[in-house]
Write a protein that holds these residues in place. Structure first.
Motif, short mmCIF file in Angstrom:
data_model
loop_
_atom_site.label_atom_id
_atom_site.label_comp_id
_atom_site.label_asym_id
_atom_site.label_seq_id
_atom_site.Cartn_x
_atom_site.Cartn_y
_atom_site.Cartn_z
N ALA A 121 36.92 46.29 37.03
CA ALA A 121 36.66 45.20 37.98
C ALA A 121 35.70 44.17 37.40
N THR A 122 34.66 44.64 36.72
CA THR A 122 33.69 43.72 36.12
C THR A 122 34.35 42.87 35.05
N ARG A 123 35.19 43.49 34.22
CA ARG A 123 35.86 42.74 33.16
C ARG A 123 36.80 41.68 33.75
N GLN A 124 37.55 42.05 34.76
CA GLN A 124 38.46 41.10 35.40
C GLN A 124 37.71 39.94 36.04
N GLU A 125 36.57 40.27 36.65
CA GLU A 125 35.76 39.24 37.31
C GLU A 125 35.24 38.24 36.28
N ILE A 126 34.69 38.73 35.19
CA ILE A 126 34.09 37.86 34.17
C ILE A 126 35.15 37.03 33.47
N ASN A 127 36.33 37.60 33.26
CA ASN A 127 37.41 36.86 32.59
C ASN A 127 38.18 35.95 33.54
N GLY A 128 37.81 35.95 34.82
CA GLY A 128 38.49 35.09 35.78
C GLY A 128 39.87 35.55 36.14
N ASP A 129 40.11 36.86 36.05
CA ASP A 129 41.44 37.40 36.33
C ASP A 129 41.43 38.38 37.51
N LEU A 130 40.36 38.38 38.29
CA LEU A 130 40.24 39.38 39.35
C LEU A 130 41.19 39.10 40.51
N PHE A 131 41.32 37.83 40.91
CA PHE A 131 42.14 37.47 42.06
C PHE A 131 43.42 36.76 41.63
N LYS A 132 44.47 36.98 42.36
CA LYS A 132 45.71 36.24 42.18
C LYS A 132 45.75 35.09 43.18
N LYS A 133 46.47 34.04 42.87
CA LYS A 133 46.56 32.91 43.78
C LYS A 133 47.24 33.34 45.07
N PRO A 134 46.66 32.98 46.22
CA PRO A 134 47.22 33.44 47.50
C PRO A 134 48.50 32.73 47.92
N VAL A 135 48.86 31.63 47.27
CA VAL A 135 50.18 31.03 47.49
C VAL A 135 50.92 31.06 46.16
N HIS A 136 52.18 31.45 46.21
CA HIS A 136 52.95 31.65 44.98
C HIS A 136 53.88 30.48 44.67
N VAL A 137 53.53 29.30 45.18
CA VAL A 137 54.30 28.08 44.91
C VAL A 137 53.34 27.04 44.36
N ARG A 138 53.89 25.94 43.88
CA ARG A 138 53.05 24.86 43.42
C ARG A 138 52.31 24.24 44.60
N TYR A 139 51.05 23.90 44.39
CA TYR A 139 50.25 23.32 45.47
C TYR A 139 49.37 22.21 44.90
N TRP A 140 48.81 21.41 45.80
CA TRP A 140 47.90 20.34 45.42
C TRP A 140 46.49 20.75 45.83
N LEU A 141 45.57 20.77 44.85
CA LEU A 141 44.18 21.11 45.17
C LEU A 141 43.56 19.90 45.87
N SER A 142 43.69 19.88 47.18
CA SER A 142 43.28 18.70 47.94
C SER A 142 41.77 18.62 48.15
N SER A 143 41.07 19.74 48.03
CA SER A 143 39.61 19.72 48.15
C SER A 143 39.05 20.94 47.44
N PRO A 144 38.34 20.76 46.32
CA PRO A 144 37.78 21.90 45.59
C PRO A 144 36.51 22.42 46.23
N TYR A 145 35.98 23.47 45.66
CA TYR A 145 34.72 24.08 46.11
C TYR A 145 33.55 23.18 45.75
N GLY A 146 32.63 22.97 46.68
CA GLY A 146 31.43 22.20 46.39
C GLY A 146 31.25 21.00 47.30
N TRP A 147 30.38 20.09 46.89
CA TRP A 147 30.08 18.91 47.70
C TRP A 147 31.24 17.93 47.68
N ARG A 148 31.47 17.27 48.81
CA ARG A 148 32.55 16.31 48.92
C ARG A 148 32.21 15.27 50.00
#
Length: 348
Positions: free
Chosen positions: A211-238
């Motif tokens: 779990a630690t290795r997957q987390e650090i390598n950015g491979d822990l989670f899979k994308k929750p939608v399996h189609v192409r999407y538009w990142l309309s608002s990223p994480y952080g200030w906006r």
């Protein structure tokens, strides 16, 4: 008389030819002009259609989620710890060694070059990726930068921090299933030496947990939608879509896609909450291992129940625009021990 007749005949033929040519020319000119106008109109309509389609899925038409003018608590260690590690390595590190009998560990420094990846560096020095990650306290392997210095030990292993006073090299070695005598020698200790909480050891031949290795390598989670999407608002200030002129903090990422698109669990876990509120609309919370939780919001429908165990191939709901939302999208938040983290750093 005969010559006059012939002259008149030739004149008539030439006149007819010229008139006919002029008619044909005019006809072709009209056709060319007509087709040019039609082509221009068709191109204009097509361009307008493409622009209109793109505008349907952008940051102004499919965003939402919780906002606040006060920065909420969130785990910024993914970048802050890396910055601390870089600062401590600005100057070349002097080689150091621990020697007892035949067990010797030495360190050298390596300066990251453009295009380097941790796996390639590890192969060059005949050690493991886990070794470089652990020794250099790297919290996100994707964030290593050219010019950054890395400490490279002469043998594979990881850094272990004693959690409870009274642990020994023997108990640590048993935890990682490695040679206890080698562990003790590398750290210039005896096998039975009792250690204080917070003490750091180099554990030769040990590896990070999955779990630690997957987390650090950015491979822990899979994308929750399996189609192409538009990142309309990223994480952080906006710029707030609900309060013009104000800057607000967005605690997740908005993934704009078609209404009704299936939503899947980003990591295996247990559904611990489902419901509706004014901000998130229809939402689901899934609890995972290692202190992680994920939130899926603005759903048009929920297809799971509280208490269900779900997998990454389990559809848990469908994309919608319920709650505070300006268009169909999925608001996705990741929590680590109750604090939000940037999902983009963990998604495979």
């Amino acid at each position: 008389m005969k010559n006059n007749f012939i002259s008149k005949l030739l004149h008539c033929i030439m006149s007819a030819f010229e008139n006919g040519f002029e008619m044909v020319y005019k006809s072709k000119t009209v056709k060319v002009v007509s087709f040019s106008v039609l082509g221009f109109c068709a191109g204009l309509c097509l361009t307008w259609g493409v622009i209109a389609t793109r505008n349907k899925v952008d940051a102004h038409h499919a965003v939402g989620g919780y906002e606040t003018t006060v920065l909420p608590e969130y785990d910024d260690s993914l970048t802050s710890l890396l910055s601390e590690a870089e600062a401590s390595l600005e100057a070349p590190v002097q080689s150091q060694s621990f020697t007892e009998d035949s067990s010797i560990i030495t360190y050298q420094t390596y300066r990251v070059k453009s295009g380097d990846m941790i796996g390639f560096i590890a192969d060059d020095f005949n050690i493991t990726q886990d070794t470089i990650i652990s020794v250099n306290n790297i919290r996100q392997s994707r964030l290593i930068q050219p010019g950054q210095y890395l400490k490279i030990p002469s043998m594979p292993g990881i850094i272990y921090t004693v959690k409870k006073s009274g642990e020994t090299p023997l108990s640590v070695a048993e935890k990682y299933d490695i040679n206890a005598e080698k562990c003790a020698m590398v750290n210039n200790l005896s096998v039975s030496s009792e250690l204080e909480a917070g003490t750091s050891l180099f554990v030769p031949d040990a590896e990070l947990d999955w779990a630690t290795r997957q987390e650090i390598n950015g491979d822990l989670f899979k994308k929750p939608v399996h189609v192409r999407y538009w990142l309309s608002s990223p994480y952080g200030w906006r710029d707030s879509p609900f309060n013009p002129g104000k800057r607000t903090f967005h605690g997740g990422m908005d993934m704009a896609c078609s209404h009704g698109t299936p939503v899947y669990a980003a990591l295996d876990g247990k559904v611990t909450a489902t419901g509706y509120n004014a901000t998130y609309g229809n939402y689901i919370i899934v609890t995972h291992h290692s202190g992680y939780k994920t939130l899926y919001a603005h759903l048009s429908s929920i297809t799971c129940r509280k208490g269900n165990f779900v997998y990454t191939n389990t559809m848990i709901g469908r994309v919608g625009s319920t709650g505070m939302s300006t268009g169909p999208h999925l608001h996705f938040t990741v929590y680590k021990n109750g604090k939000t983290v940037n999902p983009a750093l963990l998604l495979n």
